[in-house]
Write an enzyme that holds these catalytic residues in place. Structure first.
Site, PDB file in Angstrom:
ATOM      1  N   GLU A  86       0.830  -1.209   0.000  1.00  0.00           N
ATOM      2  CA  GLU A  86       0.000   0.000   0.000  1.00  0.00           C
ATOM      3  C   GLU A  86       0.865   1.259   0.000  1.00  0.00           C
ATOM      4  O   GLU A  86       1.837   1.357   0.739  1.00  0.00           O
ATOM      5  CB  GLU A  86      -0.897   0.026   1.243  1.00  0.00           C
ATOM      6  CG  GLU A  86      -1.778  -1.202   1.328  1.00  0.00           C
ATOM      7  CD  GLU A  86      -3.111  -0.919   2.004  1.00  0.00           C
ATOM      8  OE1 GLU A  86      -3.467   0.264   2.172  1.00  0.00           O
ATOM      9  OE2 GLU A  86      -3.775  -1.898   2.355  1.00  0.00           O
ATOM     10  N   CYS A  99       3.810   8.424   0.698  1.00  0.00           N
ATOM     11  CA  CYS A  99       3.915   7.623   1.919  1.00  0.00           C
ATOM     12  C   CYS A  99       4.023   6.157   1.515  1.00  0.00           C
ATOM     13  O   CYS A  99       3.121   5.615   0.873  1.00  0.00           O
ATOM     14  CB  CYS A  99       2.674   7.872   2.773  1.00  0.00           C
ATOM     15  SG  CYS A  99       2.607   6.844   4.238  1.00  0.00           S
ATOM     16  N   CYS A 106       2.323  -5.888   9.801  1.00  0.00           N
ATOM     17  CA  CYS A 106       3.291  -5.381  10.774  1.00  0.00           C
ATOM     18  C   CYS A 106       3.276  -6.295  11.992  1.00  0.00           C
ATOM     19  O   CYS A 106       2.238  -6.845  12.351  1.00  0.00           O
ATOM     20  CB  CYS A 106       2.925  -3.958  11.192  1.00  0.00           C
ATOM     21  SG  CYS A 106       4.130  -3.193  12.305  1.00  0.00           S
ATOM     22  N   CYS A 113      -3.737   0.896  15.973  1.00  0.00           N
ATOM     23  CA  CYS A 113      -3.379   0.900  14.549  1.00  0.00           C
ATOM     24  C   CYS A 113      -3.979  -0.320  13.847  1.00  0.00           C
ATOM     25  O   CYS A 113      -3.810  -1.451  14.295  1.00  0.00           O
ATOM     26  CB  CYS A 113      -1.863   0.886  14.410  1.00  0.00           C
ATOM     27  SG  CYS A 113      -1.287   0.775  12.703  1.00  0.00           S
ATOM     28  N   GLY A 157       3.855  -1.281   8.153  1.00  0.00           N
ATOM     29  CA  GLY A 157       5.092  -1.924   8.572  1.00  0.00           C
ATOM     30  C   GLY A 157       5.999  -1.067   9.422  1.00  0.00           C
ATOM     31  O   GLY A 157       5.827   0.145   9.529  1.00  0.00           O
ATOM     32  N   GLU A 158       6.958  -1.723  10.042  1.00  0.00           N
ATOM     33  CA  GLU A 158       7.959  -1.049  10.856  1.00  0.00           C
ATOM     34  C   GLU A 158       9.266  -1.059  10.065  1.00  0.00           C
ATOM     35  O   GLU A 158       9.905  -2.110   9.918  1.00  0.00           O
ATOM     36  CB  GLU A 158       8.101  -1.786  12.199  1.00  0.00           C
ATOM     37  CG  GLU A 158       9.318  -1.416  13.010  1.00  0.00           C
ATOM     38  CD  GLU A 158       9.509   0.086  13.238  1.00  0.00           C
ATOM     39  OE1 GLU A 158       8.544   0.785  13.593  1.00  0.00           O
ATOM     40  OE2 GLU A 158      10.639   0.561  13.022  1.00  0.00           O
ATOM     41  N   SER A 212       7.360   7.336  16.765  1.00  0.00           N
ATOM     42  CA  SER A 212       5.958   7.246  17.168  1.00  0.00           C
ATOM     43  C   SER A 212       5.916   7.016  18.668  1.00  0.00           C
ATOM     44  O   SER A 212       6.341   5.976  19.154  1.00  0.00           O
ATOM     45  CB  SER A 212       5.267   6.101  16.428  1.00  0.00           C
ATOM     46  OG  SER A 212       5.263   6.381  15.048  1.00  0.00           O
ATOM     47  N   LEU A 213       5.417   7.998  19.382  1.00  0.00           N
ATOM     48  CA  LEU A 213       5.503   7.978  20.839  1.00  0.00           C
ATOM     49  C   LEU A 213       4.175   7.570  21.474  1.00  0.00           C
ATOM     50  O   LEU A 213       4.069   6.564  22.149  1.00  0.00           O
ATOM     51  CB  LEU A 213       5.920   9.381  21.297  1.00  0.00           C
ATOM     52  CG  LEU A 213       6.625   9.493  22.626  1.00  0.00           C
ATOM     53  CD1 LEU A 213       7.857   8.612  22.667  1.00  0.00           C
ATOM     54  CD2 LEU A 213       7.015  10.946  22.855  1.00  0.00           C
ATOM     55  N   CYS A 331      -3.383   7.876   8.426  1.00  0.00           N
ATOM     56  CA  CYS A 331      -2.458   7.164   9.319  1.00  0.00           C
ATOM     57  C   CYS A 331      -3.160   6.030  10.034  1.00  0.00           C
ATOM     58  O   CYS A 331      -4.220   6.199  10.614  1.00  0.00           O
ATOM     59  CB  CYS A 331      -1.948   8.087  10.416  1.00  0.00           C
ATOM     60  SG  CYS A 331      -0.917   9.403   9.878  1.00  0.00           S
TER      61      CYS A 331
END
Ligand code: SAH
Length: 353
Positions: A86, A99, A106, A113, A157-158, A212-213, A331
């Protein structure tokens, strides 16, 4: 057939004789958008046909494109094994944003998420990562605007979980004879995979870093982002304090606002405390809601108040605009939605010339 997009120019230079052929072909593919070796008339005829037999230089087909009312476009790119990657194109007047995803699914399972609910199917290859950029670029930007975009690794994904493939893709995009993307136009966003952040700090070319906190205390973050149990906040912040930054460069912190969970004035003050002494910029992202998620987005007034507290404490804070919500492109919403309505035979290839 080997995918051309999986290779750095230096690797191709070792395969081709004379070595400058690699530079020639790189320019044809990434700068002139040629997707057939036969069109590369600066190559000897014999070489053209042998390249055609061995290498695939066509971009993967687009299975489906979704167009939002705000101009945002979401792409499902069909991969060789039938999986989908994607990509989101977000148009902006001066510089648009592309993006891209680094994995199918993930593994990190952040509770707010949608991608996190999928689990990890597989890593994307360097070529599959780079090709997403080319598809979005060629489908949206007119020739005179072709370089007016930034790249964010904020799709599925990370990225640091797929470290080697992601960095290889970035080197391919960064190549001066390819797209020539400056690292300052690329932002890598991570949930905080610490060994990856440390490795990134020692690279010769480093993209902008976003963390990402979302939780500003370990208790809260443990609950929302399981990765925090492995790499808690104090370790994360310690590594970030030592992360190399250029003049005026800052680390971006993404903070998702969840009603009643992360959006109180106390949460804002915890965040202020946490970021003390760090060259930081905060992107506040009011939750993009989905039926499958057990959270709500706070009201605009609450979002504004949260932002004001940060600003009052001299932290730059921005509220991320919610783009492409109607096509599940915002997001955290990437989840192969409507992926299976069209049979693979109907995937379309971009005619990019
Ligand atoms: N794994 C990386 C890259 C994904 S980026 C990372 O975590 O940074 C996706 C961004 O969207 C992250 O900052 C994440 O916190 C945010 N996000 C995830 N789900 C969301 C949702 N439902 N609403 C708003 N933002 C979300």
């Amino acid at each position: 057939m080997k995918s051309f997009f999986d290779n750095e120019r230096s690797e191709l230079a070792e395969l081709f004789q004379p070595a400058f052929r690699a530079t020639q072909i790189f320019k044809s593919v990434y700068q002139l958008w040629l997707d057939d070796f036969e069109l590369m008339t600066d190559l000897p005829k014999l070489l053209r046909s042998s390249l055609s037999e061995e290498w695939n230089v066509k971009l993967p087909p687009v299975h489906r494109r979704f167009d939002s009312v705000d101009g945002t476009r979401r792409y499902l790119m069909r991969l060789d094994d039938g999986e989908l990657a994607e990509t989101v194109f977000i148009p902006e007047e001066h510089r648009s944003t592309i993006c891209i995803s680094s994995q199918v699914g993930c593994a990190l399972a952040c509770t707010f998420c949608l991608t996190g609910q999928l689990g990890l199917t597989r890593h994307l290859t360097p070529g599959e990562i780079a090709a997403q950029v080319l598809i979005a670029q060629r489908d949206n930007l007119p020739w005179e605007m072709r370089d007016s975009f930034n790249i964010v690794l904020m799709g599925m994904g990370e990225p640091l979980h797929n470290y080697d493939n992601v960095m290889k893709a970035l080197r391919i995009l960064h190549d001066e004879h390819g797209l020539n993307m400056s690292m300052s136009r690329i932002t890598l966003s991570t949930a905080g995979l610490l060994p990856g952040v440390e490795r990134l700090a020692s690279e010769p070319a480093i993209p902008n870093l976003a963390i990402s906190l979302t939780g500003a205390t370990n208790d809260k973050r443990n609950e929302l982002m399981p990765i925090n149990r492995k790499y808690p906040l104090e370790q994360l912040l310690d590594v970030i304090r030592r992360f190399p930054l250029k003049h005026r460069q800052r680390v971006t912190f993404e903070y998702v606002l969840l009603r009643g969970v992360t959006d109180s004035p106390e949460d804002a003050l915890q965040l202020v405390k946490l970021l003390k002494g760090i060259r930081a910029k905060v992107n506040l992202i009011p939750l993009n809601e989905a039926d499958e998620l057990g959270y709500q987005r706070p009201s605009d007034a609450v979002v504004e108040k949260f932002q004001q507290i940060l600003i009052d404490h001299h932290i730059s804070a921005f509220v991320r605009k919610n783009r492409g919500n109607d096509i599940s492109a915002a997001c955290g919403q990437l989840k192969k939605k409507w992926a299976d309505q069209i049979p693979a035979e109907q995937d379309s290839r971009l005619d990019c010339r």
